[in-house]
Design an enzyme around this catalytic site. Structure first.
Site, PDB file in Angstrom:
ATOM      1  N   TYR A 147      -2.807  -5.977  10.393  1.00 45.50           N
ATOM      2  CA  TYR A 147      -2.355  -6.362   9.057  1.00 45.50           C
ATOM      3  C   TYR A 147      -0.832  -6.512   8.985  1.00 45.50           C
ATOM      4  O   TYR A 147      -0.235  -6.308   7.936  1.00 45.50           O
ATOM      5  CB  TYR A 147      -2.898  -5.375   7.999  1.00 45.50           C
ATOM      6  CG  TYR A 147      -4.385  -5.149   8.175  1.00 45.50           C
ATOM      7  CD1 TYR A 147      -5.273  -6.158   7.861  1.00 45.50           C
ATOM      8  CD2 TYR A 147      -4.886  -3.968   8.731  1.00 45.50           C
ATOM      9  CE1 TYR A 147      -6.636  -5.993   8.063  1.00 45.50           C
ATOM     10  CE2 TYR A 147      -6.247  -3.795   8.943  1.00 45.50           C
ATOM     11  CZ  TYR A 147      -7.115  -4.815   8.608  1.00 45.50           C
ATOM     12  OH  TYR A 147      -8.457  -4.653   8.818  1.00 45.50           O
TER      13      TYR A 147
ATOM     14  N   TYR B 182       0.805  -1.233   0.000  1.00 43.39           N
ATOM     15  CA  TYR B 182       0.000   0.000   0.000  1.00 43.39           C
ATOM     16  C   TYR B 182       0.831   1.273   0.000  1.00 43.39           C
ATOM     17  O   TYR B 182       0.264   2.361   0.126  1.00 43.39           O
ATOM     18  CB  TYR B 182      -0.856   0.086   1.271  1.00 43.39           C
ATOM     19  CG  TYR B 182      -1.731  -1.080   1.625  1.00 43.39           C
ATOM     20  CD1 TYR B 182      -2.572  -1.683   0.693  1.00 43.39           C
ATOM     21  CD2 TYR B 182      -1.764  -1.541   2.944  1.00 43.39           C
ATOM     22  CE1 TYR B 182      -3.391  -2.724   1.069  1.00 43.39           C
ATOM     23  CE2 TYR B 182      -2.592  -2.584   3.323  1.00 43.39           C
ATOM     24  CZ  TYR B 182      -3.407  -3.171   2.376  1.00 43.39           C
ATOM     25  OH  TYR B 182      -4.238  -4.192   2.746  1.00 43.39           O
TER      26      TYR B 182
ATOM     27  N   CYS C 174      14.876 -11.618  -0.703  1.00 43.93           N
ATOM     28  CA  CYS C 174      15.537 -11.443  -1.990  1.00 43.93           C
ATOM     29  C   CYS C 174      14.626 -10.684  -2.929  1.00 43.93           C
ATOM     30  O   CYS C 174      14.072 -11.254  -3.894  1.00 43.93           O
ATOM     31  CB  CYS C 174      15.901 -12.793  -2.571  1.00 43.93           C
ATOM     32  SG  CYS C 174      17.003 -13.667  -1.467  1.00 43.93           S
TER      33      CYS C 174
HETATM   34  C1  PLP Z   1     -11.320  -4.951   6.772  1.00 47.45           C
HETATM   35  C2  PLP Z   1     -12.717  -4.795   7.189  1.00 47.45           C
HETATM   36  C3  PLP Z   1     -13.006  -4.199   8.423  1.00 47.45           C
HETATM   37  C4  PLP Z   1     -11.949  -3.651   9.332  1.00 47.45           C
HETATM   38  O1  PLP Z   1     -11.295  -2.564   8.773  1.00 47.45           O
HETATM   39  P1  PLP Z   1     -10.312  -1.700   9.690  1.00 47.45           P
HETATM   40  O2  PLP Z   1      -9.748  -0.699   8.756  1.00 47.45           O
HETATM   41  O3  PLP Z   1      -9.286  -2.644  10.203  1.00 47.45           O
HETATM   42  O4  PLP Z   1     -11.130  -1.097  10.771  1.00 47.45           O
HETATM   43  C5  PLP Z   1     -14.329  -4.123   8.798  1.00 47.45           C
HETATM   44  N1  PLP Z   1     -15.324  -4.607   8.015  1.00 47.45           N
HETATM   45  C6  PLP Z   1     -15.071  -5.182   6.830  1.00 47.45           C
HETATM   46  C7  PLP Z   1     -16.197  -5.691   6.039  1.00 47.45           C
HETATM   47  C8  PLP Z   1     -13.775  -5.298   6.377  1.00 47.45           C
HETATM   48  O5  PLP Z   1     -13.541  -5.859   5.195  1.00 47.45           O
END
Ligand code: PLP
Length: 439
Positions: free
Chosen positions: A398, A341, A368
């Site tokens: 993440y 990202y 690598c």
């Molecule tokens: C990834 C996701 C979240 C959480 O997102 P954050 O940015 O970690 O708060 C919540 N709901 C859905 C449907 C997601 O895909």
């Protein structure tokens, strides 16, 4: 300037400490790289989102679902349950972790744009609270599974309200050209409403929208709430009954850099409540049960990664300037966000102070791959050397959850620290783990 460290991390005599335990001691006991998780900070953040929802919408008027994909393991699932909040899972694997933690299925919500028949069947059989429907195929699959189990399954429809949240393209999910959900603008959302209503084994509870991630202002949430509530109004106009639930997703941002100013749970949910109440008034609806799904905002700030520096290399650039490449003992296998990202982080030397002049630096891993970068541009003390500990804050979301075994690197452990005590809650992978799949 926002604090990028968890609540119980601080610096004493130039050394980073978590709950009073110095970084050097943590590294000596648990090795590097390791994710250190501030347990009290995690629990407090989960409680704060729950409290904010109760304060703004009324007690028990809504549900916080922790988005397990940000980071989940059995122990953390227990903390989520103890916080009294629900859990979002989006694969059978995440569901398996929840069940191993004895997480009550009645507080689990199931996501995913391509849930398998096996995943749907299991979710229906164990009695999850809700399945968030993402395609017309899935409606038929859920109906079949519910019929077989002799149950009625509660669902929400995932809708795309047509908003580009101000965030990186890969994590902005609610504009039109995405794989998630049913578009409101194109009529796909209404088509899904009609399809669900054909099945007596499915109970449509309401709508869901998740507009992106790492969002630092509320305007996109407010527009999304209005568009989803407008559709709740259309439903009532057409069928004479109000749907009882609205899930407004996660995406609340955190401080990766001291210049990232996140909204507190009370400010964010307070603003959301104002928007929801205004929209319900506009469309002449009662306020539905509101759910939110923070992931990053609960676990992100609660962890840092501790690496050891292995080499440094001074590279002369075309411009004549120099860049100090600082190699750590992990990299894109424990933090893919920078290459995926363009995410930005800071880092500090965690084991000592330095008065050395800072130099333009790049923190890289041991893989690598030229793109194996943890921090693309950062000024670090010029005397940073092999053996120094480098701490990168805000890696809880993440990080470990997206970790890979690229180059057959073992994934790092997660160590929970609370009240001056540290314990492994997810162990480091071993060479035996790495070889364990070879037949
Ligand atoms: C990834 C996701 C979240 C959480 O997102 P954050 O940015 O970690 O708060 C919540 N709901 C859905 C449907 C997601 O895909």
């Amino acid at each position: 300037m926002a604090n990028v460290w968890s609540a119980n991390a601080n610096f004493k005599d130039g050394q980073l400490a978590l709950c009073g335990i110095p970084a050097q001691q943590l590294a000596a006991e648990f090795g590097t790289p390791t994710f250190f998780l501030d347990e009290k900070d995690f629990r407090d953040r989960a409680a704060a989102w729950s409290r904010a929802l109760n304060d703004s919408f009324g007690k028990d008027a809504g549900t916080v679902y922790y988005a397990g994909k940000a980071f989940i393991c059995v122990e953390v699932a227990r903390w989520v349950e103890q916080a009294g909040i629900g859990l979002d899972v989006c694969t059978g694997g995440e569901l398996a972790v929840a069940l191993a933690a004895k997480f009550p299925p009645s507080k689990i919500q199931v996501h995913g744009n391509n849930k398998s028949v096996a995943e749907i069947t299991r979710a229906v059989e164990i009695g999850v609270a809700t399945i968030v429907v993402d395609s017309l195929f899935e409606i038929e699959r859920i109906a079949a599974a519910a019929k077989k189990a002799g149950k009625v399954q509660a669902v929400l429809l995932r809708l795309t309200p047509g908003i580009e949240a101000h965030t990186h393209e890969s994590i902005a999910t609610a504009h039109e050209d995405v794989k998630f959900g049913f578009s409101i603008a194109s009529g796909a959302a209404w088509e899904a409403v009609l399809a669900v209503r054909k099945h007596s084994e499915i109970e449509l509870r309401g709508f869901h929208g998740h507009i992106g991630s790492q969002i630092l202002s509320m305007d996109a949430f407010e527009v999304a709430a209005d568009r989803l509530i407008a559709l709740l109004g259309q439903y009532r106009d057409e069928f004479g009954a109000e749907l009882p639930e609205l899930d407004l997703g996660g995406g609340y941002g955190i401080s990766y850099l001291p210049t990232d100013e996140p909204l507190s749970p009370s400010v964010a949910i307070g603003a959301l409540a104002v928007a929801v109440h205004a929209a319900c008034k506009k469309y002449n609806l009662g306020v539905p049960k509101i759910s939110i799904e923070p992931g990053r905002a609960i676990v992100g700030p609660a962890m840092f990664t501790l690496y050891e520096v292995g080499t440094t290399k001074n590279v002369v650039l075309e411009s004549g300037a120099t860049r100090n490449y600082v190699s750590v003992d992990g990299g894109m296998s424990d933090n893919i966000r920078t290459s995926l990202y363009g995410a930005e982080y800071i880092a500090v030397i965690a084991n000592r102070t330095s008065t050395s002049e800072s130099r333009s630096s790049r923190v890289v891993g041991k893989h690598c791959e030229t793109g194996d970068i943890v921090i693309r541009n950062i000024d670090l003390p010029g005397d940073i050397s092999p053996g120094d500990l480098l701490a990168v804050p805000a890696t809880g979301a993440y990080g470990r959850s997206m970790a890979s075994n690229y180059n057959h690197v073992a994934r790092p452990p997660v160590v929970a620290v609370i009240d001056g005590k540290a314990r492994v809650i997810l162990r480091r992978e071993s060479e035996a783990d790495l070889l364990g799949l070879d037949v």
